[in-house]
Each structure stands twice: as C-alpha cells, then as structure tokens.
Design an enzyme around this catalytic site. Structure first.
Site, PDB file in Angstrom:
ATOM      1  N   ASP A 144      -5.336  -1.149 -12.242  1.00  0.00           N
ATOM      2  CA  ASP A 144      -4.064  -0.302 -11.880  1.00  0.00           C
ATOM      3  C   ASP A 144      -4.183   0.379 -10.936  1.00  0.00           C
ATOM      4  O   ASP A 144      -3.210   1.234  -9.992  1.00  0.00           O
ATOM      5  CB  ASP A 144      -3.791   0.763 -13.058  1.00  0.00           C
ATOM      6  N   HIS A 145      -5.408   0.476 -10.016  1.00  0.00           N
ATOM      7  CA  HIS A 145      -5.730   1.428  -9.067  1.00  0.00           C
ATOM      8  C   HIS A 145      -6.539   0.594  -8.057  1.00  0.00           C
ATOM      9  O   HIS A 145      -7.677   0.546  -7.900  1.00  0.00           O
ATOM     10  CB  HIS A 145      -6.408   2.525  -9.340  1.00  0.00           C
TER      11      HIS A 145
END
Lengths: 138, 172
Positions: free
Chosen positions: B33-34
């Site tokens: 997600d990052h």
C-alpha cells in the site's frame, strides 16, 4: 561547553531561548521574558519533561553537572495536601507552599485568583532564567 | 498482524544502549500500500517512515522499561526529532540504535540512530535519527486509572527478550 558559573542573565536567557525553540518549536521572537510557557508558548505537560532534560544538558559541564530534581522547577503533587487547596483554589497555606517551593516564580498576579488549574500559566521564561541563575550561583 | 516493529535485539548494555534490527519483507502488507502502482508509475514498496519511528520507539522503550525491570508503563510521549535521509525497501535490514540520555520518575529521553544494510553490501549506512521522550504514565496522569498489569510490555515483547537471551531482565 559553556562556562556556566560565569554566565550572566543575558547569556542564560539566550540558552533558555534555544532550549524553548527546540522543545516547543517556538519562534525566537515569541520567547520573551514575560511569555508564559503554557499560555503563550503552548507548552503541554510532557514538554516540561523535555524542557527539564534539555536545561540539564545545556547547563551541565564535565566538572559541575546541572541536575534538576523532580518537582523542583515545575510543581508536582499539588493536590496531595487538603490544606493547600479548597474549592479548586489555593489556600493561604497553599500559596505559602508554592512561594517556598518555587521562589523562581512571581505569584503576585496569580494570588489574586489562585485557581489550581491555572498555576502552570504562572511559569514564564523569566521564571526559568531566575531558576537557572539561582541554581548556578548555589 | 502483530504490532511488532523490531525482529531481534542484537545488543544490550544495561541502562545505556539497546540495538535491534528489523528485516523488511515483501510479505508485509503495508509495503504494497506504500506505494501501489498507479496510472503514472510502477509500484514503489518502501518501509513507511512512521513505522520506523515506531521501530525506534519499541527499541528505546524496551531500553527505558528495562531500567525498572518493566514495572513502569512506558509510553511514547513525544517525538523530539525524526529525520530520514533515504528509503528502505524489501530485502533490506533496518537497525535501531537507541541510547538512554536521561531517566527519572516522570519519564526518560532517548537518542537514536537508524541504519540500513542492503545485501549483498556488508556496510551499515546511517539513514536517520529519531530522538524520543517517554512518560511513566502512572506518575504523570495522576487521577486516571490504568490497569494494574503492564499492558505496555506484553507477551509479544517477552518473545523478543527471550530470543535475545534477555528474559532475566524482566520480572517474572
């Protein structure tokens, strides 16, 4: 390392200013002698711990450690004695205790309406400078 | 997922210094997600800086807690300073090196250096600094009730101590 014993008030003030700039993220021009730590500089309780640690570091020398005991600079456990506080206000005995424990703080305005939860506002930049000057000269 | 942001303690000098490492893995969800791929760029999986602050907080928190044999509830109270120069990606190792600067009844301050190792390189590289202040909450939030048990230093953290052979620094 500063020669702390020979420091005059202006030098102490300059060091206190840098400590507060770092601990509170305050701007140099905001940090005047009259500025209250909680009122004007928005210090919170945990910042007091940070300030104490930084003052110790700043004013310690290898020969003379600058050690601030718990409750020495900022008051603690003020509610522990029922004789000191009544209806949210400090009693005369309470005010005497504050003056004795904290000779570096000017209570002349505060004592007109000594609300317990406002006592932190009495601590100004000048209080810190007075506290350090007195301690360095001990 | 467990809230454990260090994998292993690699060095401990009582009341002075504690060093821990974390292996960054592509199996960790947050890396995806990052940052995920979007229309303009490929995926860029990097360790989020706030979780590196947490890693240092866990490292330094164990150091602070060990001074009183984990009887105090040690809570992160203030991030004094946190700077990171470069990113850390999967397959790399982060090292959190925490030193105790000051401790008293109210709390403690720690200074921390963050390093990374990028295999097959063998040299650790300093990539950041994280300085923290911890509060001993039972002393600072008078009037508020906290559970008697020490919820800060739970079983998860005992697992980490055990792996490092440091179980005896905690009270039974």
């Amino acid at each position: 390392m500063p020669d702390t014993a020979a420091m005059n008030r202006d030098e102490i003030f300059t060091h206190v200013q840098s400590v507060l700039e770092e601990a509170l993220g305050a701007d140099e021009e905001e940090i005047t002698l009259d500025a209250s730590l909680t009122g004007d500089l928005e210090a919170e309780s945990i910042d007091f711990l940070d300030i104490v640690f930084r003052l110790e570091k700043t004013f310690s020398t290898p020969d003379k450690p600058f050690k601030i005991s718990q409750g020495e600079l900022f008051p603690e456990n003020l509610m522990e004695n029922p004789e000191w506080v009544k209806d949210g206000q400090f009693t005369e005995a309470g005010m005497d205790m504050l003056r004795e424990r904290m000779p570096h703080v000017d209570f002349s305005e505060f004592e007109k309406n000594p609300e317990v939860n406002k006592v932190a506002e009495t601590i100004t930049v000048k209080s810190l400078v007075d506290f350090i000057e007195r301690k360095l000269n001990q | 997922m467990r809230w454990m942001w260090i994998d292993r303690i690699v060095s401990f000098e009582p009341e002075t210094r504690l060093v821990a490492i974390k292996n960054v893995s592509l199996a960790e969800e947050h890396l995806h997600d990052h940052f995920p791929a979007d229309a303009d760029r490929d995926a860029l999986p990097i360790m989020p800086a706030p979780l590196m602050i947490e890693g240092m907080a866990q490292t330094a928190g164990i150091l602070v807690g060990s001074v009183n044999r984990f009887r105090e509830k040690v809570i992160l109270a203030k991030i004094v300073n946190a700077t990171f120069e470069v990113e850390v990606g999967p397959g790399e190792i982060i090292e959190y090196d925490a030193t105790l600067e000051r401790i008293d009844g109210n709390g403690a301050s720690t200074a921390g250096t963050v390093r990374r190792l990028r295999p097959p390189e063998t040299e650790w590289e300093v990539i950041g600094r994280v300085d923290l202040i911890f509060s001993h909450i039972d002393h600072n939030l008078a009037g508020l009730e906290f559970p008697e048990e020490n919820f800060v230093f739970s079983d998860n953290f005992r697992t980490i101590l055990r792996a490092a052979g440091l179980e005896d620094i905690a009270e039974a």
